[in-house]
Each structure stands twice: as structure tokens, then as C-alpha cells.
Write a protein that holds these residues in place. Structure first.
Motif, PDB file in Angstrom:
ATOM      1  N   SER A  16       0.810  -1.216   0.000  1.00 40.44           N
ATOM      2  CA  SER A  16       0.000   0.000   0.000  1.00 40.44           C
ATOM      3  C   SER A  16       0.846   1.271   0.000  1.00 40.44           C
ATOM      4  N   THR A  17       2.153   1.142  -0.150  1.00 38.89           N
ATOM      5  CA  THR A  17       3.044   2.300  -0.108  1.00 38.89           C
ATOM      6  C   THR A  17       3.905   2.429  -1.349  1.00 38.89           C
ATOM      7  N   MET A  18       4.400   1.289  -1.870  1.00 40.52           N
ATOM      8  CA  MET A  18       5.362   1.308  -2.966  1.00 40.52           C
ATOM      9  C   MET A  18       4.725   0.873  -4.280  1.00 40.52           C
ATOM     10  N   SER A  19       4.946   1.645  -5.334  1.00 41.57           N
ATOM     11  CA  SER A  19       4.486   1.260  -6.669  1.00 41.57           C
ATOM     12  C   SER A  19       5.370   0.137  -7.208  1.00 41.57           C
ATOM     13  N   ASN A  20       4.940  -0.458  -8.313  1.00 36.35           N
ATOM     14  CA  ASN A  20       5.757  -1.499  -8.937  1.00 36.35           C
ATOM     15  C   ASN A  20       7.118  -0.958  -9.363  1.00 36.35           C
ATOM     16  N   LEU A  21       7.149   0.278  -9.860  1.00 34.36           N
ATOM     17  CA  LEU A  21       8.428   0.859 -10.272  1.00 34.36           C
ATOM     18  C   LEU A  21       9.338   1.078  -9.063  1.00 34.36           C
ATOM     19  N   SER A  22       8.770   1.572  -7.971  1.00 37.95           N
ATOM     20  CA  SER A  22       9.580   1.774  -6.764  1.00 37.95           C
ATOM     21  C   SER A  22      10.121   0.457  -6.248  1.00 37.95           C
ATOM     22  N   GLN A  23       9.301  -0.594  -6.302  1.00 35.83           N
ATOM     23  CA  GLN A  23       9.756  -1.909  -5.856  1.00 35.83           C
ATOM     24  C   GLN A  23      10.902  -2.415  -6.727  1.00 35.83           C
ATOM     25  N   MET A  24      10.765  -2.242  -8.055  1.00 43.59           N
ATOM     26  CA  MET A  24      11.749  -2.821  -8.966  1.00 43.59           C
ATOM     27  C   MET A  24      12.975  -1.936  -9.134  1.00 43.59           C
ATOM     28  N   LEU A  25      12.772  -0.651  -9.410  1.00 41.37           N
ATOM     29  CA  LEU A  25      13.881   0.250  -9.715  1.00 41.37           C
ATOM     30  C   LEU A  25      14.509   0.832  -8.453  1.00 41.37           C
ATOM     31  N   GLY A  26      13.656   1.184  -7.495  1.00 39.43           N
ATOM     32  CA  GLY A  26      14.177   1.811  -6.286  1.00 39.43           C
ATOM     33  C   GLY A  26      14.709   0.829  -5.269  1.00 39.43           C
ATOM     34  N   LEU A  27      14.070  -0.353  -5.139  1.00 34.54           N
ATOM     35  CA  LEU A  27      14.412  -1.271  -4.058  1.00 34.54           C
ATOM     36  C   LEU A  27      15.131  -2.532  -4.531  1.00 34.54           C
ATOM     37  N   THR A  28      14.571  -3.219  -5.535  1.00 33.32           N
ATOM     38  CA  THR A  28      15.167  -4.486  -5.961  1.00 33.32           C
ATOM     39  C   THR A  28      16.577  -4.290  -6.497  1.00 33.32           C
TER      40      THR A  28
ATOM     41  N   ALA B 270       7.760 -12.699  -7.295  1.00 31.47           N
ATOM     42  CA  ALA B 270       8.704 -13.811  -7.358  1.00 31.47           C
ATOM     43  C   ALA B 270      10.133 -13.343  -7.591  1.00 31.47           C
ATOM     44  N   SER B 271      10.313 -12.384  -8.483  1.00 31.16           N
ATOM     45  CA  SER B 271      11.669 -11.904  -8.781  1.00 31.16           C
ATOM     46  C   SER B 271      12.275 -11.201  -7.581  1.00 31.16           C
ATOM     47  N   GLN B 272      11.463 -10.423  -6.866  1.00 26.07           N
ATOM     48  CA  GLN B 272      11.987  -9.755  -5.677  1.00 26.07           C
ATOM     49  C   GLN B 272      12.254 -10.761  -4.565  1.00 26.07           C
ATOM     50  N   GLU B 273      11.422 -11.786  -4.485  1.00 30.81           N
ATOM     51  CA  GLU B 273      11.603 -12.802  -3.453  1.00 30.81           C
ATOM     52  C   GLU B 273      12.931 -13.531  -3.632  1.00 30.81           C
ATOM     53  N   ALA B 274      13.296 -13.791  -4.881  1.00 31.35           N
ATOM     54  CA  ALA B 274      14.540 -14.520  -5.149  1.00 31.35           C
ATOM     55  C   ALA B 274      15.754 -13.763  -4.639  1.00 31.35           C
ATOM     56  N   ILE B 275      15.897 -12.491  -5.007  1.00 31.64           N
ATOM     57  CA  ILE B 275      17.070 -11.732  -4.575  1.00 31.64           C
ATOM     58  C   ILE B 275      16.931 -11.295  -3.128  1.00 31.64           C
ATOM     59  N   LYS B 276      15.720 -11.156  -2.650  1.00 30.78           N
ATOM     60  CA  LYS B 276      15.502 -10.809  -1.242  1.00 30.78           C
ATOM     61  C   LYS B 276      16.181 -11.812  -0.331  1.00 30.78           C
ATOM     62  N   MET B 277      16.078 -13.100  -0.644  1.00 25.67           N
ATOM     63  CA  MET B 277      16.656 -14.141   0.190  1.00 25.67           C
ATOM     64  C   MET B 277      18.118 -14.403  -0.162  1.00 25.67           C
ATOM     65  N   LEU B 278      18.410 -14.541  -1.444  1.00 24.70           N
ATOM     66  CA  LEU B 278      19.767 -14.884  -1.855  1.00 24.70           C
ATOM     67  C   LEU B 278      20.761 -13.803  -1.443  1.00 24.70           C
ATOM     68  N   GLY B 279      20.349 -12.549  -1.508  1.00 23.68           N
ATOM     69  CA  GLY B 279      21.228 -11.452  -1.128  1.00 23.68           C
ATOM     70  C   GLY B 279      21.123 -11.072   0.327  1.00 23.68           C
TER      71      GLY B 279
END
Length: 567
Positions: free
Chosen positions: A126-138, A224-233
Motif C-alpha cells: 500500500s506504499t510502494m508502486s511497482n516501479l519503486s519496488q523494482m527500480l528503487g528497491l530491488t 517472485a523476482s523480488q523474493e529470489a534476490i531478497k533471500m539470496l542477497g
């Protein structure tokens, strides 16, 4: 505790240890800059990046130049992420039309993801857009992780090299780690997560009709893509507020196991890489043995506490373990194991709410972080943090045998010991200092949900998690305030970079030294005595430093629970 629970814990440990050498071999190839099978496809990409950025990958750097490039790179990323979050409302890929992230929250989040902490004072869906999740955070999930591994490589070179002033090239290390390790593994893991039911879409949400006939809106996104690097990194930042307790992030026991293995696999591989780099794999196995002793001991205590349950509820006739705050699809053992894994590493992902653990069950994740998260630890950060303790341990051993301490062929002298103490002292100084400040100010005391020792534990856990660059939390603390966002942001930056710079100075100092062959007077650093000394030094430093604060928090909370008092 049950047989099935211990079977899960020991089975997880066995699989993890089996992965140590294969992962270590791959990491060693990247450490040395060797060609890998992936170079056929990704080699042109690597060379193209160097040409575009004007980088000479074979140009070696001294520790100061390595440190300056690393700091400037991370500072630029932090500013970039802050800008993305503040401009979110006018940027694309915002299907829910979310507004700009507020100033203090954007500041906190930008530092959090730059420092590999991924502390979240917000609900992601409810706070981050898809772009913020991918470009800003991931993007930070990749680059902060590769920064940590690159720094570990730099310290390895300090131990392995002889009479040189250089410790590698920061840009070459970062590029190789990202291209040949993190990116391909994350692509594979993303496919696995999608097959297991984790969403991967640019849609913002979907409206459904429940079995009762009601309408419900489910948040979606590139999970799924964020989950992968979230854990591996070992990042830990969840797409959803409930993190890995959310069924869209962690739908089954299988994904739960994959996530725990992902958190630890690079950390255990780096121990083998270190042994190979210094020419003695037994050195790496000794470090891994010490790590696993601490890990299994913490897991046993946490699982035992949660399986034992709450005596207050037992007195009311409610039998069984403590299932409060846990997902039924995981149960006690998998939840306790996950809590130890995520805080032994600098991950911070959770599949259960640590604030709802018993007092002793919550003490173990807290203590793991207070040890500096060297029990496997974050990618890169765990091994270089552990080696700082190894320097102190070999110094103590040198005092006992009456000789200049040596470790893997390098004399450990006053400069290295002073720098190691400086780096290790950062955690207690900032954790205890900021916790004390929050415990006596109105803005700080407005945060905890509970009073008494449990409320103090919520504050202590927050600053411990921030300085240790973990990101998990006792969820009872309301941290989305200017006071906590600002202070926790400063704590995260100090906890990351005020440890790294002294560590790189140690790497530079060691690289300049000549090799010192082991002699009859040298203290052996591969056997059981060395492993026991390492464990003892880590526990004594962590235990003595933080014991008073733990006594005021979780220990007092446990004693009160025994007397029938809950906070």
C-alpha cells in the motif's frame, strides 16, 4: 519438541553443508576472475559494461581507493533511491496510483536498502508502486549484496597476498558477482517460485469473490523476482507487509525450505572460498564449524522455548507450544528455524512475528544480531565480520603462547587489533546509545506497544536490527515516525559503513605483509581448540557487552512470565 521438528532442522543443516563446497568453488572462480561457463553468454555483457563505464577491470586498487569508490557508489545509489520514492506519484508503473513517499520515510528506506538492511517502516503493498519496488528497491537487493561479497573478496586478498599494496578492483568484483552469481541464480529461483505459486506480474491488484460471496481485492506485483534476490542477497525486504508469512511470498513448506537455504548458501560457500584463497581449506572448515555450533545452539534454544509454550496459558488450560504469531502451514519448528536463520544472517525476512515469540524465543534472534550477525551472516558481511573476531581470538591465543600472533601466515600486530576492535565496537556503542536515548525521550517511548520489559525489548530489537543491518523487527514498535525513521536511518548507515572502512584498512595492512610460515610456537587455527576459542571469544564479547540490556528486556520478561505476569 518433536522428531519431525528435529528432522527438519538437521535435514536443513545437512543440505546446507552439502552445498558449501560447490558454492565455494563458484565463488572462488569469481574471486580469482577466472572464466566460467556463463562467460560464453555474459562475457560480452561484462566487457560492454566496462567499455561503457570506462573501467579497466585489471587495474588494481589500494584499500583507500577501493573504499572511496565503494562509498561514493553507495551514496549515489542512496540519493537515486530517495529521488525515486519522492517522485513515485509522477513516475510510471504505478497501477494503484500511490502518492509520493514522505520525506522521513523515503530517507529511512533509501538508507535501509543501500545498507542491505531492508528495514521497512511501511506496508509494501500500500506504499510502494511497482516501479519503486523494482527500480528503487530491488536494484539495491542486487548491488548491496554484491558490495558485501566484493568486500569479503578484498579481505581474503589481504590475507592471501604477500607484500603488495592492492586488494583488487571494486568495479570488477561488483560486476562479476552480479553477472555470474546473483543474476543467474535469481532467474532460476524466480522460475521455481512462480512454479510454486508466487505471483509475477505488473498488475496492481485483482478483485475476487470469496467462498462466502464477498468481494476481496488482492494486491499483486512482481513478487517472485523480488523474493529470489531478497533471500539470496540476505536483504529481507518484503513485497508485502507480512513478508514471508504472506502466502504470496512464501506459499508452502517447500518454498520455506528454499528460502532458508537461499539465505545461508552464499555465506557457507564463502567460508570454503576463504580457505581456498589462503591455500588451506581447513581454515574455512574451521570457521564454518564455529558458525554451525552457534547456529545449532541458538536453534535448539529457540525451538525449545517455542515448543515449551507459555506457562500462563498452560495454567488456563491451553496446552501445547506457542503458536501465537505463526503460520499453521509452517508450525513451530519451521518458524523457530526461520527466525534463527534470518537473524544469524543479515536477512530480516520473517515467516512469523518475532514480537509474539516467548521471551527466550525472542531473545535468540536478538542475540544473533548483537553478535554482529557473524553466525553465517549476510553475504560477505558475515565472513568478514567473523574474521574480525578471528583476529581478536588469535591475538588472545598469541598472548597465551607468548609469541606474536599469526593467522593464515600473517602476523597480527597492534594496527590490525586496534582496527578490529574499532569495527567491532561500533555495534554496542550505537545499539546501546540509541536504545538509551529512545528509552528516556517522549518520542522514543511513544513507539512501543507494550510496557515494561517487553516494551524495552521492542526498542532494543529495533536498534539492534538497524545497526546489525538485519531489518527484522518486534512488530509491536510503531517506527513510522520522524524520530524513529531518522534515528534508525543513521544507525543503519553507521552499522554498515563504519565497520567496512576499518575492515578494508586491515585488508590493506595484511596485504603489505610478508608470509610468515607456521612454526612450533604458532597457535594452530584449524583444530577443535581453535574452534572452541573462536566460539568463546564471540560469546564473551557479545554476552558481556549486551547482558545488562538483555537482563532488562527478554530475561526480565521471561522471569515475569514464569510468575504469571504478561506485558
Amino acid at each position: 519438541m518433536t522428531f519431525q521438528g528435529w528432522f527438519l532442522i538437521l535435514g536443513f543443516t545437512a543440505v546446507l553443508l552439502a552445498l558449501a563446497k560447490p558454492m565455494g568453488l563458484w565463488l572462488f572462480a569469481l574471486y580469482e576472475g577466472r572464466r566460467t561457463p556463463l562467460h560464453i553468454v555474459l562475457g560480452p555483457v561484462e566487457r560492454g559494461f566496462y567499455a561503457l563505464a570506462g573501467i579497466r577491470p585489471h587495474a588494481e586498487q589500494g584499500w583507500r581507493r577501493y573504499a572511496v569508490h565503494m562509498l561514493l557508489f553507495n551514496a549515489a545509489l542512496m540519493v537515486f533511491t530517495y529521488a525515486v520514492l519522492r517522485l513515485q506519484a509522477v513516475l510510471p508503473l504505478n497501477p494503484q496510483r500511490l502518492g509520493a513517499v514522505g520525506e522521513h520515510l523515503a530517507f529511512n528506506t533509501a538508507i535501509s536498502f543501500t545498507a542491505n538492511t531492508n528495514w521497512q517502516s511501511y506496508a509494501g503493498e500500500s506504499t510502494m508502486s511497482n516501479l519503486s519496488q523494482m527500480l528503487g528497491l530491488t536494484i539495491h537487493n542486487f548491488l548491496s549484496a554484491s558490495t558485501g561479497i566484493a568486500l569479503a573478496f578484498a579481505l581474503f586478498r589481504g590475507f592471501a597476498r604477500r607484500e603488495t599494496k592492492t586488494i583488487g578492483n571494486f568495479w570488477a568484483d561488483m560486476t562479476r558477482i552480479t553477472l555470474y552469481l546473483l543474476l543467474p541464480l535469481c532467474i532460476a529461483l524466480t522460475v521455481v517460485y512462480i512454479a510454486c505459486g508466487v505471483p509475477q506480474t505488473l498488475a496492481g491488484s485483482v478483485d475476487l469473490t470469496t467462498l462466502e460471496g464477498a468481494r476481496q481485492t488482492l494486491a499483486l506485483g512482481p513478487v517472485a523476482s523480488q523474493e529470489a534476490i531478497k533471500m539470496l542477497g540476505t536483504n529481507g525486504g518484503g513485497f508485502f507487509n507480512a513478508n514471508s508469512a504472506h502466502p504470496f511470498e512464501n506459499p508452502s513448506a517447500l518454498t520455506n525450505l528454499i528460502q532458508m537455504l537461499s539465505i545461508f548458501v552464499i555465506g557457507v560457500g564463502l567460508t570454503w572460498t576463504f580457505g581456498k584463497a589462503v591455500g588451506n581449506p581447513r581454515q574455512g572448515w574451521a570457521i564454518l564449524a564455529a558458525m554451525m555450533i552457534l547456529f545449532l545452539a541458538g536453534t535448539a534454544v529457540a525451538y525449545g522455548a517455542e515448543a515449551g509454550g507459555n506457562p500462563v496459558l498452560h495454567a488456563l488450560g491451553v496446552a501445547g507450544g506457542n503458536m501465537e504469531g505463526k503460520e499453521v502451514r509452517f508450525g513451530l519448528a519451521a518458524s523457530a528455524l526461520f527466525s534463527v536463520v534470518t537473524t544469524a544472517a543479515s536477512c530480516g525476512a520473517v515467516n512469523a512475528m518475532h514480537d509474539s515469540f516467548t521471551a527466550i524465543g525472542g531473545l535468540i534472534p536478538l542475540f544473533n544480531m548483537q553478535l554482529g550477525e557473524v553466525v553465517i551472516g549476510g553475504v560477505g558481511a558475515g565472513i568478514y565480520g567473523f574474521l574480525l573476531f578471528a583476529i581478536l581470538a588469535v591475538f588472545v591465543a598469541g598472548l597465551m603462547v607468548g609469541r606474536t600472533p599469526e593467522y593464515v601466515g600473517k602476523k597480527i600486530e597492534s594496527r590490525e587489533v586496534k582496527l578490529a576492535v574499532l569495527a567491532i565496537a561500533v555495534l554496542p556503542l550505537v545499539i546501546l546509545g540509541f536504545t538509551a536515548l529512545a528509552s528516556v525521550t517522549g518520542a522514543g517511548l511513544a513507539g512501543p506497544l507494550n510496557k515494561g520489559p517487553h516494551g524495552f525489548s521492542e526498542i532494543l530489537y529495533a536498534f539492534t536490527s538497524a545497526v546489525a543491518n538485519n531489518g527484522s523487527a518486534f512488530a509491536g514498535l510503531t517506527a513510522a515516525t520522524p524520530f524513529y525513521d531518522g534515528l534508525l536511518g543513521v544507525a543503519m548507515w553507521i552499522g554498515r559503513f563504519f565497520v567496512i572502512v576499518p575492515m578494508l584498512a586491515i585488508a590493506g595492512s595484511l596485504a603489505a605483509k610478508a608470509h610468515t610460515p607456521a612454526s612450533a610456537g604458532s597457535f594452530p587455527t584449524t583444530g577443535g581448540l581453535w574452534v572452541g576459542l573462536l566460539v568463546g571469544i564471540i560469546l564473551i564479547l557479545g554476552g558481556l557487552t549486551f547482558l545488562p540490556s538483555l537482563a532488562l528486556g527478554p530475561i526480565a520478561d521471561h522471569l515475569a512470565m514464569i510468575r504469571g505476569q504478561l506485558f
